[in-house]
Design an enzyme around this catalytic site. Structure first.
Site, PDB file in Angstrom:
ATOM      1  N   ARG A  88      -2.502  29.033 142.646  1.00 44.53           N
ATOM      2  CA  ARG A  88      -2.350  28.491 141.298  1.00 44.53           C
ATOM      3  C   ARG A  88      -3.433  29.089 140.405  1.00 44.53           C
ATOM      4  NH1 ARG A  88      -3.537  22.444 138.787  1.00 44.53           N
ATOM      5  NH2 ARG A  88      -2.577  22.892 136.765  1.00 44.53           N
ATOM      6  N   HIS A  89      -3.112  29.282 139.130  1.00 42.52           N
ATOM      7  CA  HIS A  89      -4.087  29.809 138.173  1.00 42.52           C
ATOM      8  C   HIS A  89      -5.344  28.937 138.133  1.00 42.52           C
ATOM      9  CE1 HIS A  89      -3.133  26.519 135.435  1.00 42.52           C
ATOM     10  NE2 HIS A  89      -1.859  26.773 135.671  1.00 42.52           N
ATOM     11  N   GLY A  90      -6.417  29.486 137.603  1.00 41.99           N
ATOM     12  CA  GLY A  90      -7.670  28.745 137.482  1.00 41.99           C
ATOM     13  C   GLY A  90      -7.655  27.781 136.306  1.00 41.99           C
ATOM     14  N   ALA A 412      -6.675  26.371 140.718  1.00 46.07           N
ATOM     15  CA  ALA A 412      -7.040  27.393 141.722  1.00 46.07           C
ATOM     16  C   ALA A 412      -6.616  27.016 143.133  1.00 46.07           C
ATOM     17  CB  ALA A 412      -8.545  27.685 141.685  1.00 46.07           C
TER      18      ALA A 412
END
Length: 486
Positions: A88-90, A412
């Site tokens: 997952r994106h930060g 994240a």
């Protein structure tokens, strides 16, 4: 640490320029807090999908760049030959929709007049006045973009994984890394920051070149894989665009638990309760989380709520994720089977190449997506399923539920498949084994609670999903018969 001339990137960096850029880079990171200066809040465990990675993984706090080796990871005679990671994106900014709701709430506080005295709480400080004067620094342009803390999340994750699996993340393998991302900027930027972390692993102190100049290249966009939910017409029609689909979410908003919070917050902020609703309360709660995650600031928004409030608001968030992304409507988890199939296709190819003594063409596959990418996949695999579904009416019974989104998919978050080759295997079947990690901790198998599986056994357990994955059919809307019957 690897030494000698590096072929990781196509360009070289002059020493003087490197020093200058490193200084600028260092100064730009001064706003980020050191671990010992980290600001905490008792509300942090309840922020749901807005949870900081380190709050869900506190073992990282002493040294966020050092690998945390789970003692259950295989070692000795088993060597990792491939890693497939779904990340997952930060940490990100709020979306424009969230910012506009916060602006609406801030406007209510600033508009309080003398006529509101009759409803103001007796005694105590005026927290509403404090918040009315608290800087509202969020702007529409931010709209869910990755923040510097989010880039740091990715760089540090890269450093830890590269140290934990040094053979897979070797300098020689850089050109064979495969990166895929959602088209959203926060995911594209997360992939770029991860690559910068790899550069830092190989060249401590030297600033990385532009991602476009990296030998492994920028991430490749594939929304059909990483945003499969946007390509499933049945999900979009029956859930996403259906006002009644999230019945339990809306019912909980008007239920006793949320109404008690509404009245309480109205008294604390000294505004008429009729001017508030559950959405504004939730955005106030999330503003506490955004200020903590983005700026390391415990803002007055955190003082509006106590832990009991936080548990109710976490449940509201989890209800939405459960019905929209988890076990509520299975169409979304079913549509994630394409991603699941893709993971096993990579693993299959690595097994075939290893068996034929060929080099593994892609020893590391990194896929950058969203909480909405991870949760349906984990649900498809049978993880975090409670005996009873989450509803608007069983909040107290679900206090100890498995499905807590902040513990599963914080910023994240990562689901990692590691394929091992075991050279002393007694049978060909035992030669290839698999472990899964969730947020860098070994994830026991949902069906057996074992920490490792023979690869063929894992494939056999999920064979129904892998063999019956036909998303084009699953996601097709039923045809409406418009012909008149005589």
């Amino acid at each position: 640490m690897l030494r000698g001339p590096c072929r990781l990137f196509r360009v070289s960096v002059a020493p003087v320029a490197a020093l200058a850029v490193a200084l600028v880079s260092s100064l730009s990171r001064c706003s980020l807090l050191d671990p010992e200066d980290r600001v905490v809040s008792p509300l942090s465990p309840y922020f749901g999908t807005k949870t900081r990675y380190e709050d869900a993984n506190p073992g990282l706090l002493p040294d966020p760049e050092a690998p945390r080796r789970d003692p259950q990871l295989l070692e000795e005679t088993c060597t990792p030959v491939q890693l497939v990671a779904l990340i997952r994106h930060g940490t990100r900014y709020p979306t424009t929709k969230q910012i506009r709701k916060l602006r609406q709430l801030h406007g209510l506080l600033q508009a309080r007049g003398p006529g509101d005295d009759r409803i103001r709480a007796a005694g105590g400080g005026d927290l509403g006045a404090v918040l009315a004067n608290w800087p509202l620094w969020y702007a529409d342009w931010m709209d869910g973009q990755l923040v510097e803390k989010g880039r740091q999340d990715m760089r540090q994750l890269a450093l830890r994984l590269a140290s934990l699996f040094p053979v897979l993340f070797s300098r020689e393998n850089c050109g064979r890394l495969q990166l895929v991302t959602s088209s959203k900027h926060r995911c594209v930027d997360s992939g770029a920051a991860f690559l910068q972390g790899l550069w830092q692993h190989y060249h401590p102190g030297l600033p990385p070149p532009d991602v476009a100049d990296m030998e492994c290249g920028p991430p490749r966009i594939n929304d059909k894989l990483m945003r499969f939910f946007d390509h499933c017409e049945k999900f979009l029609t029956q859930v996403e665009r259906n006002a009644t689909a999230l019945y339990h979410v809306e019912a909980f908003k008007t239920g006793p638990e949320m109404q008690n919070i509404l009245k309480k917050v109205a008294g604390i902020l000294q505004v008429p309760v009729n001017n508030l609703n559950a959405d504004l309360i939730q955005v106030a709660f999330f503003t506490c989380s955004f200020d903590l995650a983005i700026k390391g600031v415990k803002s007055p928004w955190c003082d509006v709520f106590d832990i009991d409030d936080a548990k109710v608001l976490e449940y509201l968030n989890d209800l939405k994720q459960y019905w929209k992304r988890g076990y509520g409507y299975t169409i979304n988890s079913q549509s994630s089977c394409t991603l699941f199939q893709d993971i096993f296709q990579h693993l299959d190819k690595a097994v075939e190449q290893k068996q034929s003594s060929q080099p593994i063409s892609s020893p590391v596959i990194l896929q950058f997506g969203h909480a909405e990418t991870l949760l349906p996949l984990l649900s498809l695999m049978g993880y975090f399923k409670d005996k009873e579904p989450l509803t608007a009416y069983n909040y107290k019974e679900q206090m100890h539920r498995k499905f807590r989104s902040g513990h599963i998919v914080p910023y994240a978050s990562n689901l990692i498949f590691v394929l091992y080759h075991c050279k002393n295997a007694k049978t060909p079947k035992e030669e290839f084994q698999v472990q899964m990690l969730l947020n860098e901790k070994v994830l026991p198998l949902a069906h057996s609670q074992e920490t490792v599986s023979l690869y063929e056994d894992l494939k056999n357990h999920y064979k129904d999903i892998l063999q019956s994955c036909h998303t084009s059919e699953e996601c097709e809307l039923p045809k409406v018969n418009t012909s008149d019957e005589l």
